[in-house]
Design a protein around this motif. Sequence first.
Motif, PDB file in Angstrom:
ATOM      1  N   GLY A  50      40.167  42.928  36.302  1.00 38.32           N
ATOM      2  CA  GLY A  50      39.275  42.067  37.069  1.00 38.32           C
ATOM      3  C   GLY A  50      39.896  41.785  38.421  1.00 38.32           C
ATOM      4  N   TRP A  51      39.602  40.612  38.971  1.00 37.28           N
ATOM      5  CA  TRP A  51      40.190  40.247  40.253  1.00 37.28           C
ATOM      6  C   TRP A  51      41.692  40.067  40.102  1.00 37.28           C
ATOM      7  CZ3 TRP A  51      37.940  40.855  44.697  1.00 37.28           C
ATOM      8  CH2 TRP A  51      36.550  40.839  44.775  1.00 37.28           C
ATOM      9  N   TYR A  52      42.446  40.623  41.044  1.00 35.48           N
ATOM     10  CA  TYR A  52      43.911  40.560  41.029  1.00 35.48           C
ATOM     11  C   TYR A  52      44.389  40.390  42.463  1.00 35.48           C
ATOM     12  CZ  TYR A  52      48.744  42.218  40.755  1.00 35.48           C
ATOM     13  OH  TYR A  52      50.103  42.327  40.864  1.00 35.48           O
ATOM     14  N   CYS A  53      45.271  39.431  42.682  1.00 32.59           N
ATOM     15  CA  CYS A  53      45.723  39.113  44.046  1.00 32.59           C
ATOM     16  C   CYS A  53      47.172  39.480  44.313  1.00 32.59           C
ATOM     17  CB  CYS A  53      45.500  37.627  44.326  1.00 32.59           C
ATOM     18  SG  CYS A  53      43.763  37.149  44.237  1.00 32.59           S
ATOM     19  N   GLY A  54      47.853  40.105  43.361  1.00 34.87           N
ATOM     20  CA  GLY A  54      49.199  40.596  43.617  1.00 34.87           C
ATOM     21  C   GLY A  54      50.329  39.653  43.261  1.00 34.87           C
ATOM     22  N   HIS A  55      50.056  38.529  42.638  1.00 32.97           N
ATOM     23  CA  HIS A  55      51.107  37.572  42.300  1.00 32.97           C
ATOM     24  C   HIS A  55      51.477  37.610  40.817  1.00 32.97           C
ATOM     25  CE1 HIS A  55      50.413  35.788  46.242  1.00 32.97           C
ATOM     26  NE2 HIS A  55      49.123  35.750  45.936  1.00 32.97           N
ATOM     27  N   TYR A  56      50.466  37.763  39.952  1.00 35.72           N
ATOM     28  CA  TYR A  56      50.673  37.658  38.506  1.00 35.72           C
ATOM     29  C   TYR A  56      49.675  38.575  37.819  1.00 35.72           C
ATOM     30  CZ  TYR A  56      50.548  35.434  33.867  1.00 35.72           C
ATOM     31  OH  TYR A  56      50.580  35.181  32.517  1.00 35.72           O
ATOM     32  N   TYR A  57      50.188  39.579  37.134  1.00 37.38           N
ATOM     33  CA  TYR A  57      49.339  40.583  36.504  1.00 37.38           C
ATOM     34  C   TYR A  57      49.324  40.344  35.000  1.00 37.38           C
ATOM     35  CZ  TYR A  57      47.228  45.110  35.523  1.00 37.38           C
ATOM     36  OH  TYR A  57      46.367  46.104  35.121  1.00 37.38           O
ATOM     37  N   ALA A  58      48.199  39.862  34.490  1.00 36.00           N
ATOM     38  CA  ALA A  58      48.031  39.686  33.044  1.00 36.00           C
ATOM     39  C   ALA A  58      46.545  39.590  32.753  1.00 36.00           C
ATOM     40  CB  ALA A  58      48.738  38.422  32.567  1.00 36.00           C
ATOM     41  N   THR A  59      46.148  40.126  31.623  1.00 42.96           N
ATOM     42  CA  THR A  59      44.755  39.999  31.206  1.00 42.96           C
ATOM     43  C   THR A  59      44.516  38.540  30.819  1.00 42.96           C
ATOM     44  OG1 THR A  59      45.268  40.478  28.908  1.00 42.96           O
ATOM     45  CG2 THR A  59      44.710  42.363  30.320  1.00 42.96           C
ATOM     46  N   PRO A  60      43.264  38.084  30.816  1.00 42.12           N
ATOM     47  CA  PRO A  60      42.994  36.695  30.435  1.00 42.12           C
ATOM     48  C   PRO A  60      43.559  36.331  29.057  1.00 42.12           C
ATOM     49  CG  PRO A  60      41.057  37.629  31.464  1.00 42.12           C
ATOM     50  CD  PRO A  60      42.049  38.754  31.300  1.00 42.12           C
ATOM     51  N   GLN A  61      43.535  37.263  28.106  1.00 43.35           N
ATOM     52  CA  GLN A  61      44.031  36.976  26.764  1.00 43.35           C
ATOM     53  C   GLN A  61      45.555  36.803  26.727  1.00 43.35           C
ATOM     54  OE1 GLN A  61      42.267  39.706  27.617  1.00 43.35           O
ATOM     55  NE2 GLN A  61      40.254  39.315  26.753  1.00 43.35           N
ATOM     56  N   ARG A  62      46.253  37.425  27.644  1.00 45.68           N
ATOM     57  CA  ARG A  62      47.718  37.374  27.649  1.00 45.68           C
ATOM     58  C   ARG A  62      48.291  36.467  28.733  1.00 45.68           C
ATOM     59  NH1 ARG A  62      50.081  41.632  24.560  1.00 45.68           N
ATOM     60  NH2 ARG A  62      48.491  43.060  23.814  1.00 45.68           N
ATOM     61  N   SER A  63      47.434  35.780  29.467  1.00 45.47           N
ATOM     62  CA  SER A  63      47.884  34.914  30.557  1.00 45.47           C
ATOM     63  C   SER A  63      48.454  33.601  30.031  1.00 45.47           C
ATOM     64  CB  SER A  63      46.715  34.606  31.502  1.00 45.47           C
ATOM     65  OG  SER A  63      46.317  35.770  32.165  1.00 45.47           O
ATOM     66  N   VAL A  64      49.364  33.045  30.795  1.00 45.65           N
ATOM     67  CA  VAL A  64      49.937  31.747  30.453  1.00 45.65           C
ATOM     68  C   VAL A  64      48.909  30.657  30.716  1.00 45.65           C
ATOM     69  CG1 VAL A  64      52.310  32.463  30.943  1.00 45.65           C
ATOM     70  CG2 VAL A  64      50.944  31.421  32.745  1.00 45.65           C
ATOM     71  N   GLY A  72      55.069  28.637  39.963  1.00 46.93           N
ATOM     72  CA  GLY A  72      55.449  30.033  39.880  1.00 46.93           C
ATOM     73  C   GLY A  72      54.356  31.002  40.267  1.00 46.93           C
ATOM     74  N   ALA A  73      54.592  32.270  39.911  1.00 39.07           N
ATOM     75  CA  ALA A  73      53.704  33.364  40.305  1.00 39.07           C
ATOM     76  C   ALA A  73      52.297  33.218  39.725  1.00 39.07           C
ATOM     77  CB  ALA A  73      54.302  34.707  39.887  1.00 39.07           C
ATOM     78  N   ALA A  74      52.186  32.749  38.489  1.00 39.19           N
ATOM     79  CA  ALA A  74      50.857  32.593  37.884  1.00 39.19           C
ATOM     80  C   ALA A  74      50.046  31.542  38.635  1.00 39.19           C
ATOM     81  CB  ALA A  74      50.981  32.223  36.411  1.00 39.19           C
ATOM     82  N   VAL A  75      50.698  30.496  39.110  1.00 42.15           N
ATOM     83  CA  VAL A  75      49.995  29.465  39.896  1.00 42.15           C
ATOM     84  C   VAL A  75      49.565  30.039  41.243  1.00 42.15           C
ATOM     85  CG1 VAL A  75      50.143  27.183  40.969  1.00 42.15           C
ATOM     86  CG2 VAL A  75      51.208  27.577  38.737  1.00 42.15           C
ATOM     87  N   ARG A  76      50.421  30.845  41.871  1.00 45.91           N
ATOM     88  CA  ARG A  76      50.021  31.495  43.134  1.00 45.91           C
ATOM     89  C   ARG A  76      48.804  32.390  42.909  1.00 45.91           C
ATOM     90  NH1 ARG A  76      55.508  31.796  43.638  1.00 45.91           N
ATOM     91  NH2 ARG A  76      55.583  33.991  43.058  1.00 45.91           N
ATOM     92  N   GLU A  77      48.793  33.123  41.797  1.00 46.32           N
ATOM     93  CA  GLU A  77      47.642  33.974  41.459  1.00 46.32           C
ATOM     94  C   GLU A  77      46.388  33.116  41.314  1.00 46.32           C
ATOM     95  OE1 GLU A  77      45.816  37.770  40.422  1.00 46.32           O
ATOM     96  OE2 GLU A  77      47.681  37.245  41.426  1.00 46.32           O
ATOM     97  N   LEU A  78      46.495  32.041  40.569  1.00 50.36           N
ATOM     98  CA  LEU A  78      45.380  31.112  40.385  1.00 50.36           C
ATOM     99  C   LEU A  78      44.859  30.603  41.727  1.00 50.36           C
ATOM    100  CD1 LEU A  78      43.670  28.883  38.883  1.00 50.36           C
ATOM    101  CD2 LEU A  78      45.781  27.525  38.889  1.00 50.36           C
ATOM    102  N   GLN A  79      45.761  30.125  42.575  1.00 43.72           N
ATOM    103  CA  GLN A  79      45.373  29.583  43.880  1.00 43.72           C
ATOM    104  C   GLN A  79      44.714  30.640  44.752  1.00 43.72           C
ATOM    105  OE1 GLN A  79      49.345  28.268  44.791  1.00 43.72           O
ATOM    106  NE2 GLN A  79      48.876  26.124  44.303  1.00 43.72           N
TER     107      GLN A  79
END
Length: 137
Positions: A50-64, A72-79
């Motif tokens: 799906g949409w990916y911005c280059g900070h945190y690569y994970a499928t929705p099922q495997r995301s934190v 961290g990186a997952a928050v940057r991806e979210l933002q």
Amino acid sequence: MQLRLRTGAAALAATAALVGAAGATAPAAVAAPATAGKAAASSCTYGSIGWYCGHYYATPQRSVTLSYGSSGAAVRELQDLIGSTTAYYAYHNQPLTVDGQFGPQTRSAVRWFQGHYMGKGAVDGIVGPKTWRELRG
């Protein structure tokens, strides 16, 4: 009526390509306003997850799961996802800062996203699998 604008950088690129193909120049209003300062980099693309911005690569099922205080990186991806692939800027007239800190502005943005794209019953300010799924599109 619920607006489901999830085009972000992809729409800008497509518009530029169409305008370029027609031999005209793109109007100044086409530029993404959320690219200044610490705002979203508008580098998000749509791919296999799906949409990916280059900070945190994970499928929705495997995301934190993210909540107030996370970092961290997952928050940057979210933002970046909220700032670059939604109508956030149009509704708030300011970019969402991509700093990797899940603070008050990010919590407010998550709650706005959940209410706007997922329905009022989904608003909890926590980014779990359902919110990631909707963010990834």
